[in-house]
Design a protein around this motif. Structure first.
Motif, mmCIF file in Angstrom:
data_model
loop_
_atom_site.group_PDB
_atom_site.id
_atom_site.type_symbol
_atom_site.label_atom_id
_atom_site.label_comp_id
_atom_site.label_asym_id
_atom_site.label_seq_id
_atom_site.Cartn_x
_atom_site.Cartn_y
_atom_site.Cartn_z
ATOM 1 N N VAL A 2 -30.411 46.642 -2.113
ATOM 2 C CA VAL A 2 -28.896 47.118 -3.463
ATOM 3 C C VAL A 2 -28.703 46.809 -4.279
ATOM 4 O O VAL A 2 -29.392 45.272 -4.793
ATOM 5 N N PRO A 3 -28.498 47.375 -6.055
ATOM 6 C CA PRO A 3 -28.494 46.757 -7.084
ATOM 7 C C PRO A 3 -27.246 45.397 -6.755
ATOM 8 O O PRO A 3 -26.766 45.680 -6.048
ATOM 9 N N SER A 76 -22.948 35.308 2.504
ATOM 10 C CA SER A 76 -24.115 33.408 0.989
ATOM 11 C C SER A 76 -24.939 34.454 0.154
ATOM 12 O O SER A 76 -25.613 35.729 0.494
ATOM 13 N N GLU A 77 -24.800 33.664 -0.697
ATOM 14 C CA GLU A 77 -26.238 34.060 -1.656
ATOM 15 C C GLU A 77 -27.794 34.720 -1.531
ATOM 16 O O GLU A 77 -27.929 35.740 -1.702
ATOM 17 N N LYS A 78 -27.279 34.048 -0.299
ATOM 18 C CA LYS A 78 -29.235 33.786 0.579
ATOM 19 C C LYS A 78 -28.911 34.726 0.798
ATOM 20 O O LYS A 78 -30.386 36.257 1.342
ATOM 21 N N ASP A 79 -28.129 35.665 2.045
ATOM 22 C CA ASP A 79 -27.922 36.478 2.732
ATOM 23 C C ASP A 79 -27.715 37.682 2.162
ATOM 24 O O ASP A 79 -27.562 38.731 2.598
ATOM 25 N N TRP A 82 -28.900 42.598 -2.002
ATOM 26 C CA TRP A 82 -29.870 42.667 -3.180
ATOM 27 C C TRP A 82 -30.744 42.037 -2.925
ATOM 28 O O TRP A 82 -31.602 41.734 -3.639
ATOM 29 N N ASN A 83 -30.971 40.327 -1.729
ATOM 30 C CA ASN A 83 -31.830 39.606 -1.696
ATOM 31 C C ASN A 83 -32.858 40.459 -0.312
ATOM 32 O O ASN A 83 -32.733 39.492 1.299
ATOM 33 N N GLU A 151 -31.998 50.283 -8.768
ATOM 34 C CA GLU A 151 -32.598 51.014 -8.001
ATOM 35 C C GLU A 151 -32.177 49.892 -6.815
ATOM 36 O O GLU A 151 -31.467 48.964 -5.799
ATOM 37 N N TYR A 152 -32.435 51.114 -6.101
ATOM 38 C CA TYR A 152 -31.775 51.063 -4.185
ATOM 39 C C TYR A 152 -32.622 51.550 -3.977
ATOM 40 O O TYR A 152 -33.157 52.267 -3.688
ATOM 41 N N LYS A 153 -33.415 50.379 -2.911
ATOM 42 C CA LYS A 153 -34.314 50.862 -2.511
ATOM 43 C C LYS A 153 -34.441 50.877 -0.891
ATOM 44 O O LYS A 153 -33.405 49.675 -0.072
ATOM 45 N N ILE A 154 -34.922 51.597 -0.207
ATOM 46 C CA ILE A 154 -34.715 51.991 1.517
ATOM 47 C C ILE A 154 -36.051 52.309 1.907
ATOM 48 O O ILE A 154 -36.759 52.955 2.229
ATOM 49 N N ASP A 155 -36.518 51.070 2.584
ATOM 50 C CA ASP A 155 -37.518 51.185 3.816
ATOM 51 C C ASP A 155 -38.079 52.114 4.661
ATOM 52 O O ASP A 155 -38.778 52.588 4.833
ATOM 53 N N TYR A 156 -36.479 52.144 5.215
ATOM 54 C CA TYR A 156 -36.759 52.426 6.790
ATOM 55 C C TYR A 156 -35.620 53.346 7.102
ATOM 56 O O TYR A 156 -34.970 52.923 7.115
ATOM 57 N N VAL A 157 -35.134 54.258 7.941
ATOM 58 C CA VAL A 157 -34.153 54.802 8.326
ATOM 59 C C VAL A 157 -34.485 55.413 9.441
ATOM 60 O O VAL A 157 -35.833 56.149 10.234
#
Length: 164
Positions: A2-3, A76-79, A82-83, A151-157
């Motif tokens: 997510v952005p 956390s920022e790492k988790d 958007w990361n 951008e809102y990227k979705i790899d799969y559902v």
């Protein structure tokens, strides 16, 4: 993925199929039921929310709203969402709905909480899935700090049905 910009409002949610029906099968929102699997206001950058919406009474149109269950997870920022890509899961059966972020439970509903006196329950009826990126909205104003494009990227559902 997510952005992270303020003003972004990404979500993964469901609506009860009955919102598309007619006659006795039609239930207007909130009676149709809504499950917020993932909802995030980027103004609150490190928290992902889940929530359940329905009505307080067995009124299929113009019913008063009832929010119930759900939860949140602070990351956390790492988790952060958007990361990289993350897995949002909903496990739903006739008794409970559980929601997970990368395997960590952060939402729950005891489905019987939504029973009406006539035995109907919007969370025991079919729903359809919505994935969207809205802008602005509740406590999430677009400002000069909002970054475009987003951008809102979705790899799969994936969808699995329990064997009977």
């Amino acid at each position: 993925q997510v952005p992270s910009s303020s003003g972004a409002w990404p979500a993964i949610w469901t609506l009860g199929q009955s919102i598309h029906e007619s006659g006795e099968s039609y239930w207007k929102w909130p009676a149709s039921g809504e499950i917020d699997i993932m909802e995030m206001w980027c103004r609150r950058w490190n928290t992902v929310y889940s929530f359940f919406h329905t009505s307080k009474e067995p009124v299929r149109q113009g019913a008063p709203h009832a929010g119930m269950g759900g939860g949140e997870i602070t990351l956390s920022e790492k988790d952060a969402p958007w990361n990289g890509f993350h897995v949002y899961t909903i496990d739903w059966d006739e008794n409970d709905i559980f929601i997970y972020y990368d395997g960590r439970q952060y939402g729950h509903l005891d489905v019987s909480q939504s029973d009406w006196p006539d035995g109907q329950n919007p969370f025991r009826k079919p729903h359809f899935l919505i994935l969207n990126l809205a802008l602005g909205g509740w406590d999430n104003d677009i400002s000069d700090k909002t970054v475009f494009p987003m951008e809102y990227k979705i790899d799969y559902v994936r969808y699995f049905k329990k064997k009977k």
